[in-house]
Design a protein around this motif. Structure first.
Motif, PDB file in Angstrom:
ATOM      1  N   CYS A 177     -39.192 -36.956  14.505  1.00 47.59           N
ATOM      2  CA  CYS A 177     -40.410 -36.707  15.674  1.00 47.59           C
ATOM      3  C   CYS A 177     -40.994 -37.218  15.824  1.00 47.59           C
ATOM      4  N   TYR A 178     -42.258 -37.092  15.075  1.00 48.12           N
ATOM      5  CA  TYR A 178     -43.354 -37.761  15.395  1.00 48.12           C
ATOM      6  C   TYR A 178     -43.675 -39.070  15.060  1.00 48.12           C
TER       7      TYR A 178
ATOM      8  N   SER B 234     -43.550 -31.157  15.726  1.00 45.68           N
ATOM      9  CA  SER B 234     -43.156 -31.979  15.023  1.00 45.68           C
ATOM     10  C   SER B 234     -42.720 -31.021  13.424  1.00 45.68           C
TER      11      SER B 234
END
Lengths: 173, 117
Positions: free
Chosen positions: A16-17, A39
């Protein structure tokens, strides 16, 4: 329902990051902190849906490189061949089609591998995976094939997914 | 000079994408049954989108010079490629279970043998 594991949260967080940084495309400290918080929240809530097997698969460099080779070199070649074939059938009046649903055996064991193979088969024009079943430990796909010249089984499987499966086996097994 | 060659490459990529999209569209109109029409439509979502997307990617990197837009083009292509097969599985299975059968007689009918009759 699966349990939320630490490794699952970490790997979901990293994915996600990385996507957050790619999409915002700035290394501003404010953006980075917001991204980390969001995230982490997303990873905490969704990692149990996202991670089904070994969570650290993504960080094994050999398999990662094999995966990149598959999705950038092996798969596009198959994709272009199949595309040209179907486009030819379309431009010549759509009369020379020979559709059928065949049943082919698949040897991949991992769930990710089976899903990736089913998606790769569906993405190549001319074949659509319709169902995955398991009989006596052997996995079978039902594939709608626009040019069903073989009556299913091992040979049809080789014609439909031979190269794709060999490429994916290096990634997931 | 390099700019001209680059523009020609970009235009060629987009033209290839458009040609495959045209082939897919003709297939959607003229194929004999539902499943074959879905097969033809896969042409549009793979090489059609990828050709245009690759052209757009080169354009955003070398002509616009904007990395953020290039990443967004990549994300668009990736999302189309990831979500398309999921929808295709669901539509093909749903069409079969809703009773739609190929108009021509199927050559090989394993699916019907194992699941319906």
């Amino acid at each position: 329902m699966r349990k939320t594991t630490f490794a699952g949260v970490v790997s979901t967080f990293v994915v996600c990051y990385v996507f957050w940084i790619l999409l915002t495309w700035s290394l501003d400290s404010q953006e980075l902190i917001y991204g980390a918080v969001v995230s982490l929240a997303v990873a905490l809530f969704s990692s149990r849906f996202f991670i089904h097997e070994k969570a650290s698969w993504f960080f094994n460099p050999v398999k990662l490189i094999n995966g990149i080779v598959f999705w950038l070199f092996i798969f596009p070649v198959e994709l272009i061949k199949a595309n040209v074939d179907v486009a030819k059938r379309c431009f010549t009046g759509c009369k020379n089609v020979n559709p059928g649903i065949v049943k082919i055996p698949v040897d991949l064991k991992s769930m990710y591998g089976q899903a990736a193979l089913a998606n790769a088969i569906t993405l190549t024009p001319g074949t659509i995976t319709m169902e995955i079943t398991e009989e006596e430990g052997q996995t079978y796909y039902y594939v709608h094939w626009i040019d069903a010249r073989l009556p299913g089984g091992q040979e049809a499987g080789e014609a439909i997914k031979g190269r794709l499966e060999r490429g994916l086996r290096r990634v997931w097994e | 000079m390099t700019m001209t060659i680059l523009r020609i490459i970009i235009d060629l990529l987009i033209a290839v994408g458009v040609i495959f999209a045209l082939a897919g569209t003709i297939g959607v109109m003229k194929m004999p049954d539902t499943f074959c029409r879905m097969q033809a439509s896969t042409c549009i979502t793979t090489l059609g989108v990828l050709g245009v997307g690759l052209g757009a990617l080169l354009y955003t990197i070398f002509v616009m010079g904007s990395a953020a837009t290039a990443v967004k083009v990549c994300v668009i292509c990736g999302l189309v490629l990831v979500t398309n097969p999921v929808g295709a599985h669901a539509i093909a299975k749903g069409a079969y279970q809703a009773g739609i059968r190929p108009r021509k007689k199927m050559e090989i009918e394993d699916y019907r043998r194992d699941f319906n009759e």
